[in-house]
Design a protein around this motif. Sequence first.
Motif, PDB file in Angstrom:
ATOM      1  N   GLY A 621       0.678  -1.383   0.204  1.00  8.01           N
ATOM      2  CA  GLY A 621       0.060   0.087  -0.008  1.00  8.01           C
ATOM      3  C   GLY A 621       0.935   1.340  -0.070  1.00  8.01           C
ATOM      4  O   GLY A 621       0.333   2.441  -0.506  1.00  8.01           O
ATOM      5  N   ARG A 660      -1.236  -4.715   2.334  1.00  6.11           N
ATOM      6  CA  ARG A 660      -0.439  -4.221   3.292  1.00  6.11           C
ATOM      7  C   ARG A 660      -0.578  -3.031   3.732  1.00  6.11           C
ATOM      8  O   ARG A 660      -0.226  -2.018   2.593  1.00  6.11           O
ATOM      9  N   GLU A 661      -1.089  -2.676   5.023  1.00  2.33           N
ATOM     10  CA  GLU A 661      -1.163  -1.239   5.334  1.00  2.33           C
ATOM     11  C   GLU A 661       0.067  -0.282   5.253  1.00  2.33           C
ATOM     12  O   GLU A 661       1.075  -0.804   5.324  1.00  2.33           O
ATOM     13  N   CYS A 662      -0.164   0.882   5.392  1.00  3.59           N
ATOM     14  CA  CYS A 662       1.267   1.691   5.164  1.00  3.59           C
ATOM     15  C   CYS A 662       0.957   2.803   5.853  1.00  3.59           C
ATOM     16  O   CYS A 662       0.004   3.401   6.593  1.00  3.59           O
ATOM     17  N   SER A 667      -5.724   7.777   5.234  1.00  2.00           N
ATOM     18  CA  SER A 667      -6.023   6.689   5.868  1.00  2.00           C
ATOM     19  C   SER A 667      -6.038   5.527   5.308  1.00  2.00           C
ATOM     20  O   SER A 667      -5.734   5.261   3.916  1.00  2.00           O
ATOM     21  N   PHE A 668      -6.159   4.255   5.791  1.00  2.00           N
ATOM     22  CA  PHE A 668      -6.277   2.798   5.220  1.00  2.00           C
ATOM     23  C   PHE A 668      -7.410   2.790   4.392  1.00  2.00           C
ATOM     24  O   PHE A 668      -7.476   2.360   3.351  1.00  2.00           O
ATOM     25  N   GLN A 669      -8.673   3.356   4.929  1.00  2.00           N
ATOM     26  CA  GLN A 669      -9.527   3.513   4.210  1.00  2.00           C
ATOM     27  C   GLN A 669      -9.659   4.396   2.845  1.00  2.00           C
ATOM     28  O   GLN A 669     -10.268   3.828   1.822  1.00  2.00           O
ATOM     29  N   ARG A 672      -7.933   1.992   0.263  1.00  2.00           N
ATOM     30  CA  ARG A 672      -8.742   0.925  -0.306  1.00  2.00           C
ATOM     31  C   ARG A 672      -9.928   1.663  -1.545  1.00  2.00           C
ATOM     32  O   ARG A 672     -10.115   1.242  -2.439  1.00  2.00           O
TER      33      ARG A 672
END
Length: 720
Positions: A621, A660-662, A667-669, A672
């Motif tokens: 990500g 994979r988050e970063c 934000s992670f949302q 996405r």
Amino acid sequence: MQGKGLSRDAASPPRQHLVLAGGGHSHALLLRQWLMRPRLRPAQTLVTLVSRSSTALYSGTLPALVAGLVELKECSIDLRSLCARAGVGFVRAEIQGLDPEARLLLLAERPPLRFERLSLDVGAVTAAGAGAAQAVKPLEPFLAWLSALKPGAVLRIRGGGAAAVEVALALRRRGMAPQLLLRGAALRLGSAAANRLVERLLAEAAIPLERHCAPEAPADLACTGSLAPPWLAAAGLPVDPASGRVLTQASLEVVGHPGLFAVGDCGLIASDPRPASGVWAVRAAPLLAHNLQNSLAEPRRPLRSWRPQRRALQLLGDGGWSAAGPRALAFWGPLALGPSRWLWHWKRRLDRRFLEQFAAESGQRPGAMACRGCAAKLAPAPLASALARLQRLEGGEQAAPEPLDAAPIATTAAGELLLQSVDGFPALIDDPWLNARLTTLHACGDLWASGAAVCSAQALVTLPEAAAPLQEELLFQTLAGVRSVLDPLGAELVGGHTLEGRDGAGLALALSVNGRVFAGRPWPKGPLQGGDALLLCGPLGSGVLFAAAMAGAARPDWIDGALARMQCSQALLVAILAAHGCRACTDVTGFGFLGHLGEMLAARDAAGSGDLERWIVELDGGAIPAHAGSLELLDRGWASSLAPANAAALALLEGPVRLRECAGAGSFQALRSLLIDPQTCGPLLAAVPADRAASALAAVQRAGLADAALVGRVVERAGG
């Protein structure tokens, strides 16, 4: 994003073209008047604003910006957003000439623009003279030059007027050591009282004056008065010999040139001249609105005359260099007051009030916007359902063709495979030339993703209802935009078809593009294989940027950056990816990154192989590139109208794709959401062998696509 510039009410199609050349204060206020009082706008008229920048800097706040008292965004008018809200087309281009007889505005690096009426508000440039390294106007180059200076620098400023004084005081607060070079013995501030007051202020600020300086004396900066752009005189317009400003009648119509108007710093009423000043530019706007409307009426109605006020109040900021904080001075004829904190607050209030009237007043809230460009395509579900029904109608299951972005149509005698693809959409932006350029680059993406070189195209152009000369101009600009992409590729525009949109339909363009694979097989979409590395050749996020721009929620520099990046041709990637063993490829467009990655995962080769049970895709990500501003907008809840339908592809993140988050912006949302954002002119997504991935990325970046990145890899499932 697209305003009303290319789409009109079918009951009153436009019959003539008014071009506003330049984004000066008079034109900005004219647009504001049309926004607030639409009845003042000329009827049945297509209006286009042409400006070298998508923002206009308010000159009254420039000294405060130089001093660091305000930020750039507090000094800027968003012309693109203002045009969209006022129903005016916007073209970002550098004006380099005018042919008044042929009624053509000449633009740099693109075709000229034809008009029936023209209003000039193109500002002025500083008369720098010999020995000066930098001019204060145009403002954008001056600000770029200023940003590179270090505190403590000694700056010799040529000039003794109000602009030179304000800039010198602002630079003093910035930590520079300015000096003023005067042509004569005294400052030139309009009165002896003003000169005495400012000389005392400059002495307090330790800014020395050098008097009787020769014109060729070395200087770092010129604030020496203004000249109109030289192309105005070169076009044969009547101009003032000293300043080059276009001479007009009291109606603001150019002397001897009916239908041409000039205002602001580039115009001068021959019978009642006034110095170049924002005061008179502001006061001219209502008269300009009235006279443009009367000039365009059929039959033409009489024009009003204007006698501008003899004097204007001047408020000068002192830059805030002293411990007392920012102050201002006021000049009115022979009177001079200040410096005063109260005058500074009054000036700031007036400046803010002027700029606030141009701010977007949209009541729209963040959410999914009804978008254009590739975001206007049909959602994946109804498309897939219709194709499945068609297959059943044809007699049940048939062998699936090889998964390519473009369709094979023939093989030449030399063994070259010919491919064809089709793409198009309603106009993304109001500029027909740039819109056609973007549409053509987008349509060619399917061929480049298949490893083919583009060789020809046909165009289907839908034009709005309008008078024949306007339709001719829109068609010319559109086809020239198509050619701007095809010609450098050695490809031909071999034909096409035109339609007239009815019931208010706007401009739309679709292209059938043909290409040739010169050696080997075309690249399929898949299947992906263990050991593949995924190379994304550009950023994501164009969908949400243009969705937010429709509501005035996207910063102008974000849109400028996205449009510049979207114009980068990906034709050069064919040879680069081939040289690094590309095994599969697609272009990321309307269905978003995950939607197109899902097609790569679902693809089967000619033998029907492809093992999703064995392989998964690991996405990094933090490596996924995004257009500036896109993650911020997604975080705030903005989305393109196609994004909710694309969200079905998020199910891949619970199956064959691991994200994979970063740490970083957004934000992670938001990340996405970025993965399902529909793209216009989206990047190629290529699978290359892992051991050649780093060299492939380096080659792509050396070719000019510096934001390309390795974003994932195909690995074996745990326990697989």
